[in-house]
Design a protein around this motif. Structure first.
Motif, PDB file in Angstrom:
ATOM      1  N   ALA A 286       8.668   1.885   8.615  1.00  0.00           N
ATOM      2  CA  ALA A 286       7.995   2.414   9.805  1.00  0.00           C
ATOM      3  C   ALA A 286       6.578   1.855   9.952  1.00  0.00           C
ATOM      4  CB  ALA A 286       7.953   3.940   9.738  1.00  0.00           C
ATOM      5  N   GLN A 287       5.918   1.594   8.822  1.00  0.00           N
ATOM      6  CA  GLN A 287       4.513   1.163   8.860  1.00  0.00           C
ATOM      7  C   GLN A 287       4.343  -0.336   9.085  1.00  0.00           C
ATOM      8  OE1 GLN A 287       1.776   3.091   8.571  1.00  0.00           O
ATOM      9  NE2 GLN A 287       2.938   4.981   8.375  1.00  0.00           N
ATOM     10  N   CYS A 288       5.357  -1.119   8.769  1.00  0.00           N
ATOM     11  CA  CYS A 288       5.211  -2.580   8.858  1.00  0.00           C
ATOM     12  C   CYS A 288       4.834  -2.992  10.282  1.00  0.00           C
ATOM     13  CB  CYS A 288       6.513  -3.267   8.452  1.00  0.00           C
ATOM     14  SG  CYS A 288       6.426  -5.069   8.651  1.00  0.00           S
ATOM     15  N   PRO A 289       3.708  -3.682  10.449  1.00  0.00           N
ATOM     16  CA  PRO A 289       3.236  -4.012  11.793  1.00  0.00           C
ATOM     17  C   PRO A 289       4.053  -5.091  12.506  1.00  0.00           C
ATOM     18  CG  PRO A 289       1.791  -4.970  10.144  1.00  0.00           C
ATOM     19  CD  PRO A 289       2.780  -4.105   9.399  1.00  0.00           C
ATOM     20  N   SER A 290       4.881  -5.810  11.769  1.00  0.00           N
ATOM     21  CA  SER A 290       5.635  -6.890  12.417  1.00  0.00           C
ATOM     22  C   SER A 290       7.153  -6.653  12.383  1.00  0.00           C
ATOM     23  CB  SER A 290       5.308  -8.223  11.740  1.00  0.00           C
ATOM     24  OG  SER A 290       5.708  -8.189  10.379  1.00  0.00           O
ATOM     25  N   GLN A 291       7.551  -5.436  12.052  1.00  0.00           N
ATOM     26  CA  GLN A 291       8.984  -5.086  11.995  1.00  0.00           C
ATOM     27  C   GLN A 291       9.767  -6.052  11.103  1.00  0.00           C
ATOM     28  OE1 GLN A 291       7.714  -5.015  15.569  1.00  0.00           O
ATOM     29  NE2 GLN A 291       7.058  -3.044  14.798  1.00  0.00           N
ATOM     30  N   ALA A 292       9.130  -6.459  10.001  1.00  0.00           N
ATOM     31  CA  ALA A 292       9.795  -7.393   9.083  1.00  0.00           C
ATOM     32  C   ALA A 292      10.725  -6.690   8.106  1.00  0.00           C
ATOM     33  CB  ALA A 292       8.744  -8.184   8.302  1.00  0.00           C
ATOM     34  N   LEU A 293      10.565  -5.376   8.003  1.00  0.00           N
ATOM     35  CA  LEU A 293      11.375  -4.627   7.036  1.00  0.00           C
ATOM     36  C   LEU A 293      12.436  -3.792   7.744  1.00  0.00           C
ATOM     37  CD1 LEU A 293       8.544  -3.303   4.678  1.00  0.00           C
ATOM     38  CD2 LEU A 293      10.062  -5.252   4.285  1.00  0.00           C
ATOM     39  N   SER A 294      13.585  -3.702   7.083  1.00  0.00           N
ATOM     40  CA  SER A 294      14.625  -2.821   7.602  1.00  0.00           C
ATOM     41  C   SER A 294      15.461  -2.317   6.432  1.00  0.00           C
ATOM     42  CB  SER A 294      15.504  -3.556   8.615  1.00  0.00           C
ATOM     43  OG  SER A 294      16.082  -4.701   8.018  1.00  0.00           O
ATOM     44  N   LEU A 295      16.250  -1.298   6.712  1.00  0.00           N
ATOM     45  CA  LEU A 295      17.159  -0.762   5.706  1.00  0.00           C
ATOM     46  C   LEU A 295      18.577  -1.036   6.155  1.00  0.00           C
ATOM     47  CD1 LEU A 295      15.499   2.650   4.855  1.00  0.00           C
ATOM     48  CD2 LEU A 295      15.885   0.764   3.267  1.00  0.00           C
ATOM     49  N   ASP A 296      19.333  -1.650   5.262  1.00  0.00           N
ATOM     50  CA  ASP A 296      20.711  -1.985   5.552  1.00  0.00           C
ATOM     51  C   ASP A 296      21.602  -0.939   4.895  1.00  0.00           C
ATOM     52  OD1 ASP A 296      21.957  -4.189   6.987  1.00  0.00           O
ATOM     53  OD2 ASP A 296      23.109  -4.436   5.143  1.00  0.00           O
ATOM     54  N   ASP A 297      22.606  -0.529   5.609  1.00  0.00           N
ATOM     55  CA  ASP A 297      23.461   0.551   5.129  1.00  0.00           C
ATOM     56  C   ASP A 297      24.538   0.023   4.186  1.00  0.00           C
ATOM     57  OD1 ASP A 297      24.509   3.001   4.778  1.00  0.00           O
ATOM     58  OD2 ASP A 297      25.484   3.129   6.739  1.00  0.00           O
TER      59      ASP A 297
ATOM     60  N   GLU B  42       9.220   4.858   4.900  1.00  0.00           N
ATOM     61  CA  GLU B  42       7.832   4.865   5.366  1.00  0.00           C
ATOM     62  C   GLU B  42       7.329   3.431   5.525  1.00  0.00           C
ATOM     63  OE1 GLU B  42       5.345   7.379   2.970  1.00  0.00           O
ATOM     64  OE2 GLU B  42       3.529   6.541   3.880  1.00  0.00           O
ATOM     65  N   ALA B  43       7.653   2.570   4.563  1.00  0.00           N
ATOM     66  CA  ALA B  43       7.219   1.172   4.639  1.00  0.00           C
ATOM     67  C   ALA B  43       7.837   0.477   5.850  1.00  0.00           C
ATOM     68  CB  ALA B  43       7.596   0.444   3.348  1.00  0.00           C
TER      69      ALA B  43
ATOM     70  N   LEU C 261       0.830  -1.206   0.000  1.00  0.00           N
ATOM     71  CA  LEU C 261       0.000   0.000   0.000  1.00  0.00           C
ATOM     72  C   LEU C 261       0.866   1.257   0.000  1.00  0.00           C
ATOM     73  CD1 LEU C 261      -2.884  -0.885   2.496  1.00  0.00           C
ATOM     74  CD2 LEU C 261      -3.022  -0.692   0.015  1.00  0.00           C
ATOM     75  N   THR C 262       1.981   1.172   0.682  1.00  0.00           N
ATOM     76  CA  THR C 262       2.896   2.312   0.730  1.00  0.00           C
ATOM     77  C   THR C 262       3.589   2.524  -0.605  1.00  0.00           C
ATOM     78  OG1 THR C 262       3.290   1.906   3.069  1.00  0.00           O
ATOM     79  CG2 THR C 262       4.888   3.293   1.941  1.00  0.00           C
ATOM     80  N   SER C 263       4.035   1.444  -1.233  1.00  0.00           N
ATOM     81  CA  SER C 263       4.707   1.574  -2.533  1.00  0.00           C
ATOM     82  C   SER C 263       4.609   0.285  -3.334  1.00  0.00           C
ATOM     83  CB  SER C 263       6.177   1.961  -2.342  1.00  0.00           C
ATOM     84  OG  SER C 263       6.820   1.972  -3.598  1.00  0.00           O
ATOM     85  N   GLU C 264       3.774   0.306  -4.348  1.00  0.00           N
ATOM     86  CA  GLU C 264       3.686  -0.858  -5.248  1.00  0.00           C
ATOM     87  C   GLU C 264       4.926  -0.960  -6.122  1.00  0.00           C
ATOM     88  OE1 GLU C 264       0.123  -0.769  -7.533  1.00  0.00           O
ATOM     89  OE2 GLU C 264      -1.170  -1.011  -5.800  1.00  0.00           O
ATOM     90  N   GLU C 265       5.669   0.135  -6.183  1.00  0.00           N
ATOM     91  CA  GLU C 265       6.890   0.131  -6.973  1.00  0.00           C
ATOM     92  C   GLU C 265       7.974  -0.688  -6.277  1.00  0.00           C
ATOM     93  OE1 GLU C 265       7.624   4.139  -8.384  1.00  0.00           O
ATOM     94  OE2 GLU C 265       9.765   3.734  -8.275  1.00  0.00           O
ATOM     95  N   LEU C 266       8.010  -0.599  -4.973  1.00  0.00           N
ATOM     96  CA  LEU C 266       9.073  -1.254  -4.209  1.00  0.00           C
ATOM     97  C   LEU C 266       8.692  -2.646  -3.724  1.00  0.00           C
ATOM     98  CD1 LEU C 266      10.279   1.715  -1.957  1.00  0.00           C
ATOM     99  CD2 LEU C 266      11.245   0.928  -4.118  1.00  0.00           C
ATOM    100  N   PHE C 267       7.394  -2.885  -3.515  1.00  0.00           N
ATOM    101  CA  PHE C 267       6.984  -4.123  -2.863  1.00  0.00           C
ATOM    102  C   PHE C 267       5.841  -4.817  -3.606  1.00  0.00           C
ATOM    103  CE2 PHE C 267       8.455  -1.181   0.436  1.00  0.00           C
ATOM    104  CZ  PHE C 267       9.481  -1.927   0.997  1.00  0.00           C
ATOM    105  N   ASP C 268       5.836  -6.131  -3.467  1.00  0.00           N
ATOM    106  CA  ASP C 268       4.731  -6.951  -3.955  1.00  0.00           C
ATOM    107  C   ASP C 268       4.506  -8.032  -2.900  1.00  0.00           C
ATOM    108  OD1 ASP C 268       2.750  -7.940  -5.553  1.00  0.00           O
ATOM    109  OD2 ASP C 268       4.050  -8.396  -7.258  1.00  0.00           O
TER     110      ASP C 268
END
Ligand code: SF4
Length: 65
Positions: free
Chosen positions: A53-64, A50-51, A18-25
């Protein structure tokens, strides 16, 4: 930056899509996240954050990397 998705934590809520169909499926079978763009462009990074931050199960993260 790299988008990292933990399949063990993902509950298939679809908030990221919902946040980004470009980045996620979502997997059509189990609903788990599919990262479509592993390395977001600077313009996509805001949506990626934003995705995360919004993920309800903290399944997403950004790696540096
Ligand atoms: S928002 Fe989180 S839990 Fe929901 S599908 Fe995306 S990664 Fe999975």
């Amino acid at each position: 930056m790299r988008i990292v998705a933990d399949q063990e934590l993902c509950i298939g809520s679809g908030m990221c899509v919902l946040t980004s169909e470009e980045l996620f499926d979502q997997d059509p079978d189990d609903g788990h996240v599919i990262v479509r763009v592993e390395h977001p462009s600077p313009a996509q990074l805001e949506h990626a954050r934003e995705a995360v931050a919004q993920c309800p199960s903290q399944a997403l993260s950004l790696d540096d990397e």
